[in-house]
Design an enzyme around this catalytic site. Structure first.
Site, PDB file in Angstrom:
ATOM      1  N   THR A  95       0.920   8.578   8.064  1.00  0.00           N
ATOM      2  CA  THR A  95       1.625   9.412   7.083  1.00  0.00           C
ATOM      3  C   THR A  95       0.678  10.281   6.252  1.00  0.00           C
ATOM      4  OG1 THR A  95       1.609   7.499   5.604  1.00  0.00           O
ATOM      5  CG2 THR A  95       3.613   7.865   6.871  1.00  0.00           C
ATOM      6  N   HIS A 122      -5.714   4.151   3.275  1.00  0.00           N
ATOM      7  CA  HIS A 122      -5.965   3.878   1.856  1.00  0.00           C
ATOM      8  C   HIS A 122      -6.162   2.369   1.681  1.00  0.00           C
ATOM      9  CE1 HIS A 122      -1.816   2.501   1.670  1.00  0.00           C
ATOM     10  NE2 HIS A 122      -1.389   3.686   2.097  1.00  0.00           N
ATOM     11  N   HIS A 181      -3.976  -0.225   3.352  1.00  0.00           N
ATOM     12  CA  HIS A 181      -4.241  -0.533   4.766  1.00  0.00           C
ATOM     13  C   HIS A 181      -5.428  -1.481   4.918  1.00  0.00           C
ATOM     14  CE1 HIS A 181      -2.457   3.679   5.278  1.00  0.00           C
ATOM     15  NE2 HIS A 181      -1.653   2.913   5.992  1.00  0.00           N
ATOM     16  N   LYS A 225      10.529   2.272   0.171  1.00  0.00           N
ATOM     17  CA  LYS A 225      10.668   3.657  -0.276  1.00  0.00           C
ATOM     18  C   LYS A 225      12.059   3.881  -0.856  1.00  0.00           C
ATOM     19  CE  LYS A 225       6.619   4.957   0.932  1.00  0.00           C
ATOM     20  NZ  LYS A 225       5.639   5.358  -0.076  1.00  0.00           N
ATOM     21  N   ARG A 250      11.126   9.579   3.680  1.00  0.00           N
ATOM     22  CA  ARG A 250       9.780  10.139   3.783  1.00  0.00           C
ATOM     23  C   ARG A 250       9.842  11.587   4.264  1.00  0.00           C
ATOM     24  NH1 ARG A 250       5.462   6.329   4.086  1.00  0.00           N
ATOM     25  NH2 ARG A 250       6.170   4.166   4.187  1.00  0.00           N
ATOM     26  N   GLN A 268      10.409  -0.039  16.061  1.00  0.00           N
ATOM     27  CA  GLN A 268       9.284  -0.960  15.844  1.00  0.00           C
ATOM     28  C   GLN A 268       9.457  -2.216  16.696  1.00  0.00           C
ATOM     29  OE1 GLN A 268       7.850  -1.453  11.838  1.00  0.00           O
ATOM     30  NE2 GLN A 268       7.056  -3.494  12.240  1.00  0.00           N
ATOM     31  N   ASP A 301       6.000  -6.472   3.419  1.00  0.00           N
ATOM     32  CA  ASP A 301       7.157  -5.569   3.409  1.00  0.00           C
ATOM     33  C   ASP A 301       7.656  -5.285   4.831  1.00  0.00           C
ATOM     34  OD1 ASP A 301       4.910  -4.129   4.132  1.00  0.00           O
ATOM     35  OD2 ASP A 301       5.334  -2.405   2.841  1.00  0.00           O
ATOM     36  N   LYS A 306       1.327  -2.985  -7.525  1.00  0.00           N
ATOM     37  CA  LYS A 306       0.521  -2.579  -6.372  1.00  0.00           C
ATOM     38  C   LYS A 306      -0.818  -2.030  -6.828  1.00  0.00           C
ATOM     39  CE  LYS A 306       3.273  -1.597  -2.292  1.00  0.00           C
ATOM     40  NZ  LYS A 306       3.652  -0.585  -1.297  1.00  0.00           N
ATOM     41  N   LYS A 336      -3.967   2.538  -6.926  1.00  0.00           N
ATOM     42  CA  LYS A 336      -3.529   3.792  -7.553  1.00  0.00           C
ATOM     43  C   LYS A 336      -4.400   4.078  -8.771  1.00  0.00           C
ATOM     44  CE  LYS A 336       0.195   4.986  -5.148  1.00  0.00           C
ATOM     45  NZ  LYS A 336       0.317   6.264  -4.443  1.00  0.00           N
ATOM     46  N   THR A 337      -4.786   5.342  -8.943  1.00  0.00           N
ATOM     47  CA  THR A 337      -5.522   5.780 -10.124  1.00  0.00           C
ATOM     48  C   THR A 337      -4.827   7.013 -10.680  1.00  0.00           C
ATOM     49  OG1 THR A 337      -6.950   7.343  -8.954  1.00  0.00           O
ATOM     50  CG2 THR A 337      -7.678   5.043  -9.021  1.00  0.00           C
TER      51      THR A 337
END
Length: 409
Positions: free
Chosen positions: A40, A45, A48, A82, A86, A171, A192, A227, A230-231
């Site tokens: 995506t 990141h 992963h 989500k 997406r 999947q 998830d 989570k 994130k910044t």
């Protein structure tokens, strides 16, 4: 200690389809397993990173990993976690993203000599005949049951498209294909993904009469359940162009005290006995553990040389003196200084050090900004071009964020 016990001791395992059988297989046999990665973005990141670490632990224990890239599923996008659909990506973007993922993953997983497999589900999904697929696969899925799964249930209020409802079928079909092609008997994924993994396990039982297995691992969250990764600037990426090795190092150096030991267990290969020693530290002593965590994680992703540079730069910045060497850098356009000077907030916004001028005003009013070791007096300050005589200005935001700002001619 077998790899199952190792993963469990590190707090990585969340849910299992058959704990007793999976423990026996992983500790005593050789298993072909897979983890899927939907492309995506053009970089992996830190979310992963947990999955790659599990894959690496399994490979080191003699199991065969399949890294499955979603050239097909990426055309739809997983609705799990989500609140909105997406963004739809083109085939060209997906293929580019996959090539980026493959290069990054090769730092931690050994793909030489058949020790691991890279596969792309576009090879079998993109040319499927839809009617045949529905007759072959869709007949085994109950929509009533699917809608009880968390990944779909939370979307029903906002709206769930039929487009996304297909994702679980695709999947699950991946697992079937990987079993047929490579003898894959186990699917792993973040917690998830539990419902999607169950879908694949049940499809193989119904279609092939085979018992296969699923296991999920914990998501990368803080002790408060939020989570990580994130910044203010956005996600913490594994690509050094998107998140510099220094910023990457600093992210882990600045984790909360309550999270440092758990991150050590999940994101490093440090022996559990060594981590147990760091677990005894308290208060300011935990900074030593945070330095070790930051160095080890940065070394895994960016290599030892970059980890040493980042550590040295951080020590210089937060020690007695300040060194501009290896400090993260941002360039602002020369057009900002056409009149000879520019508003401080305009410069910081262009350098992406602040997300908005209102945030910059708040910081300036509270004394949270410094330029070249001088505290900013207020948000109306301007920066003269002559301040860049040495090639840059050094801006400090709060206690821990440093940035070298240059002018892009």
């Amino acid at each position: 200690m077998g790899v199952f016990d190792e993963l469990q001791a590190r707090g990585l395992i969340a849910q299992l389809t058959n704990e007793e059988k999976i423990r026996e297989l992983l500790n005593n046999g050789k298993v072909t397993f897979y983890i899927g990665f939907d492309p995506t973005a053009d970089s992996l990141h830190v979310g992963h990173f947990v999955q790659i670490m599990v894959m690496a632990h399994m490979q080191r224990a003699g199991h065969l990993p399949i890294a499955l890239f979603g050239g097909g599923t990426g055309m739809i996008g997983d609705p799990s976690g989500k609140s909105d659909m997406r963004k739809m990506l083109t085939r060209e973007t997906i293929e580019h993203n996959i090539s980026c993922f493959q290069k990054q993953m090769a730092r931690l997983i050994d793909f030489s000599d058949g020790k691991a497999i890279m596969a792309n589900n576009g090879d079998w999904l993109l040319n499927l005949n839809y009617i045949d697929f529905l007759r072959d696969v869709g007949v085994h899925f109950s929509v009533n049951r699917m809608l009880t799964f968390e990944c779909y249930k939370q979307r029903l209020e906002r709206g769930l498209s039929f487009f996304e409802l297909n994702y679980m079928l695709m999947q699950s079909y991946d697992f079937l294909e990987l079993n047929r092609r490579y003898g894959c008997v186990m699917e792993l994924g973040g917690d998830d993904q539990w419902s999607n993994i169950i879908g694949g396990v049940e499809l193989l039982r119904k279609k092939e009469g085979k018992e296969v297995y699923g296991m999920t691992f914990t998501l990368l969250t803080t002790s408060e359940g939020k989570k990580m990764g994130k910044t203010e600037k956005g996600a913490v990426w594994l690509d050094p162009e998107k998140t510099s090795p220094f910023d990457f190092y600093q992210y882990w150096r600045n984790v909360d005290d309550a999270d440092v030991i758990r991150c050590m267990k999940i994101l490093t290969f440090l022996p559990l006995e060594e981590i147990a020693q760091y677990e005894k530290l308290e208060g300011g002593e935990l900074n030593k553990a945070k330095e070790v965590l930051a160095f080890e994680v940065t070394k895994l992703i960016h290599g030892e040389e970059e980890a040493v540079k980042a550590q040295n730069a951080a020590r210089a910045l937060f020690g007695a003196g300040v060194s501009a060497d290896n400090m993260p850098t941002a360039a602002v356009p020369a057009s900002l200084f056409e009149s000879g000077d520019a508003g401080l907030l305009d410069v910081l916004l262009a350098a992406k050090l602040i997300p908005s001028k209102s945030e910059g005003r708040r910081l300036a009013e509270q004394g949270g900004l410094m330029v070249d070791d001088r505290k900013v007096e207020g948000p109306a300050e301007r920066i003269d071009r002559s301040a860049f005589e040495k090639g840059y200005i050094h801006v400090k935001k709060g206690k821990k964020v440093h940035l070298k700002i240059t002018i892009e001619e």
